[in-house]
Design an enzyme around this catalytic site. Structure first.
Site, PDB file in Angstrom:
ATOM      1  N   LEU A  66       0.815  -1.213   0.000  1.00 59.25           N
ATOM      2  CA  LEU A  66       0.000   0.000   0.000  1.00 59.25           C
ATOM      3  C   LEU A  66       0.848   1.262   0.000  1.00 59.25           C
ATOM      4  CD1 LEU A  66      -2.696  -1.037   2.649  1.00 59.25           C
ATOM      5  CD2 LEU A  66      -2.940  -1.014   0.160  1.00 59.25           C
ATOM      6  N   GLY A  67       2.041   1.172   0.560  1.00 57.55           N
ATOM      7  CA  GLY A  67       2.916   2.341   0.635  1.00 57.55           C
ATOM      8  C   GLY A  67       4.056   2.081   1.586  1.00 57.55           C
ATOM      9  N   GLY A  68       4.813   3.126   1.841  1.00 54.38           N
ATOM     10  CA  GLY A  68       5.954   2.986   2.732  1.00 54.38           C
ATOM     11  C   GLY A  68       6.387   4.331   3.263  1.00 54.38           C
ATOM     12  N   GLY A  69       7.184   4.316   4.299  1.00 54.61           N
ATOM     13  CA  GLY A  69       7.669   5.551   4.902  1.00 54.61           C
ATOM     14  C   GLY A  69       8.890   5.292   5.740  1.00 54.61           C
ATOM     15  N   PHE A  82       9.174   4.441   8.793  1.00 53.41           N
ATOM     16  CA  PHE A  82       9.124   3.336   9.749  1.00 53.41           C
ATOM     17  C   PHE A  82       9.067   1.972   9.073  1.00 53.41           C
ATOM     18  CE2 PHE A  82       7.347   6.839  12.329  1.00 53.41           C
ATOM     19  CZ  PHE A  82       8.245   6.782  13.381  1.00 53.41           C
ATOM     20  N   SER A 122       7.335  -0.531   5.448  1.00 53.51           N
ATOM     21  CA  SER A 122       6.363  -0.683   4.364  1.00 53.51           C
ATOM     22  C   SER A 122       5.042  -1.214   4.898  1.00 53.51           C
ATOM     23  CB  SER A 122       6.914  -1.641   3.302  1.00 53.51           C
ATOM     24  OG  SER A 122       8.114  -1.131   2.738  1.00 53.51           O
ATOM     25  N   VAL A 123       3.952  -0.886   4.180  1.00 51.11           N
ATOM     26  CA  VAL A 123       2.608  -1.275   4.594  1.00 51.11           C
ATOM     27  C   VAL A 123       1.975  -2.144   3.514  1.00 51.11           C
ATOM     28  CG1 VAL A 123       0.348  -0.465   5.344  1.00 51.11           C
ATOM     29  CG2 VAL A 123       2.380   0.903   5.832  1.00 51.11           C
ATOM     30  N   LYS A 156       1.906  -3.208   8.779  1.00 54.01           N
ATOM     31  CA  LYS A 156       3.148  -2.443   8.631  1.00 54.01           C
ATOM     32  C   LYS A 156       4.326  -3.273   9.127  1.00 54.01           C
ATOM     33  CE  LYS A 156       3.343   1.996   9.594  1.00 54.01           C
ATOM     34  NZ  LYS A 156       3.936   2.638   8.399  1.00 54.01           N
ATOM     35  N   ASP A 170       5.878  13.400  12.901  1.00 53.53           N
ATOM     36  CA  ASP A 170       5.941  13.249  11.442  1.00 53.53           C
ATOM     37  C   ASP A 170       4.575  13.522  10.813  1.00 53.53           C
ATOM     38  OD1 ASP A 170       7.234  12.837   9.049  1.00 53.53           O
ATOM     39  OD2 ASP A 170       7.112  10.652   9.126  1.00 53.53           O
TER      40      ASP A 170
END
Length: 469
Positions: free
Chosen positions: A148-151, A153, A155-156, A170, A264
């Protein structure tokens, strides 16, 4: 205590199964019925055990007798009969082996169905928080196949639990905490619940494998809707998202047992449910601040472009750092583009500075609005949002409102005065060549002012006064 127990005279049919809480095999008699051993000396000892306040099973057989004794004798004379009931109104009902077998089969069916539903569903550890095994989450996400995405912390991934509920899993990265500390912090996050916060469903902690399981948000993150041509959010929706986000941050800062600084705040961390209700995500993953400490030093760094000056200068951080990030994001609600992205005509290089000056000079704020909205917005709300955003990004944190005050302003319960233009924003106007563009680890473009401008502010404190209406 076990969920099931055998009646007197009965014992578990399979003791090994019962020892692991599997009661589906049921119970069996320790001795045979009188009719099964007609020559046994124990035949006179067979009796019925009265059980009061019971709901009678289905599939009974009615017997035409006139008394309780006759009903009992009728059951005793029938080797298949295992239970009876007599009432003055309903007469005599008996249940034979076939009926009991049906009931047992129904019971086994229900038990098996319940057991199947809980396979891989984890173990409840505190309240609604669930501890999952890594294999559970591998199965739920089909081996982490749908990202779904990442950041910063981790990946999701999208997943589905055995009860068919959809979740976001996550996979945390670079988590150096020990098992006890990790579980303690996760437990704290699990107790934080608010309509504008993403709910933590559970977690996994197996060695270096650390994962968090959240409710899935079908409309994704705010950035996917705010900055894309085919996902236009009208002004009313944007305003409600801004208000809901402020409420979520207020809860973290002021309503929790420990003040939680998000660290954040950005559009990627604001998720939208099916009704576009905003949910603040990734809270609690940064440092927790106890109420006995007004400030905390930490090595954590948020996303460039939303960072308060105190992050860059390395001084202590308070909840006002979240206020600054929120303010920078609030400017983007108005423009519909990243703050550092130039306008279509190239005249505006950094939107917050342009917007703050526009309001300060009494210009038409609708000229600041996302052109895709074609001016369809409440001018008072747009003005209010820009003023709040300008106060939120003041250089001196003492001049920024609390998130609780932001909520009251957006709700219309507080008036907000004209804010001074922050020095850092004015520096960008005076020294445009010092703007440096970055790409952070999550591939989100951001900007940062590269200058030695002091973050100290001599401007007056905000003059936020109660609405007299």
């Amino acid at each position: 205590m076990p969920y099931c127990s055998c009646l007197n005279g009965y014992e578990p049919k399979s003791q090994p199964d019962w020892s692991v809480s599997d009661y589906s095999g049921g119970c069996e008699r320790k001795t045979k019925f009188q009719c099964e051993t007609p020559n046994s000396s124990n035949k006179d000892k067979d009796r019925f055990l009265p059980i009061l306040n019971m709901k009678l099973p289905n599939h009974s057989q009615s017997i035409g007798v006139g008394s309780d004794g006759e009903c009992e004798a009728a059951c005793l004379s029938n080797c298949s009969c295992t239970a009876y009931a007599f009432t003055t109104n309903g007469g005599c009902s008996i249940w034979n082996v076939g009926g009991i077998v049906i009931l047992v089969l129904v019971f086994v069916f229900v038990m098996l169905r319940r057991r199947k539903r809980h396979v891989g569903a984890g173990t409840s550890v505190e309240g609604s928080l669930v501890a999952f095994s890594y294999r559970d989450l591998q199965n739920a996400t089909k081996n982490f196949s749908e990202k779904l995405g990442g950041g910063g912390f981790g990946s999701v991934f999208k997943g589905a639990l055995p009860d068919s509920s959809v979740v976001a899993v996550k996979k945390l990265e670079s988590i150096s905490q020990g098992e006890k500390q990790f579980r303690t912090e996760v437990s704290t996050i699990g107790t934080v619940q608010h309509v504008n916060l993403v709910r933590l469903r559970g977690f996994c902690s197996e060695g270096t494998k650390k994962l968090l399981v959240y409710d899935y948000m079908p409309n994704g993150s705010l950035d996917s809707k705010l900055f894309h041509e085919d996902k236009l959010l009208d002004w009313k929706v944007r305003y409600q998202i801004a208000l809901g986000t402020a409420r979520g941050l207020t809860y973290l800062h002021e309503k929790c047992r420990d003040c939680i600084i998000h660290c954040d705040v950005k559009p990627e961390n604001i998720l939208l449910d099916a009704d576009f209700v905003p949910k603040v995500a990734d809270f609690g993953l940064a440092k927790l601040v106890g109420r006995d400490f007004s400030r905390v030093l930490t090595t954590f760094r948020g996303t460039r472009g939303y960072l308060a000056p105190e992050w860059i200068s390395g001084v202590a951080i308070t909840a006002k750092a979240d206020t600054y990030s929120y303010g920078m994001m609030l400017f983007e609600f108005v423009s519909g583009r990243r703050n550092f992205e130039a306008s279509e005509d190239g005249q505006v290089r950094f939107f917050p500075t342009f917007a703050a000056n526009m309001v300060h000079q009494g210009g038409n704020v609708l000229n600041l609005l996302d052109p895709r909205l074609a001016g369809k917005a409440d001018i008072e709300e747009v003005t209010r949002v820009i003023k709040v955003a300008s106060w939120c990004v003041q250089d001196d944190e003492a001049h920024r409102p609390s998130m609780g005050q932001v909520v009251q302003i957006l709700e219309g319960f507080l008036d907000v005065s004209l804010p001074p233009i922050p020095r850092a924003l004015q520096a960008i106007v005076d020294n445009e060549e010092n703007i440096v563009f970055f790409t952070d680890s999550s591939s989100t473009q951001s900007s940062q002012v590269k200058s030695n401008v002091s973050t100290a502010s001599s401007q007056a404190k905000s003059n936020i006064s109660s609405n007299s209406n």
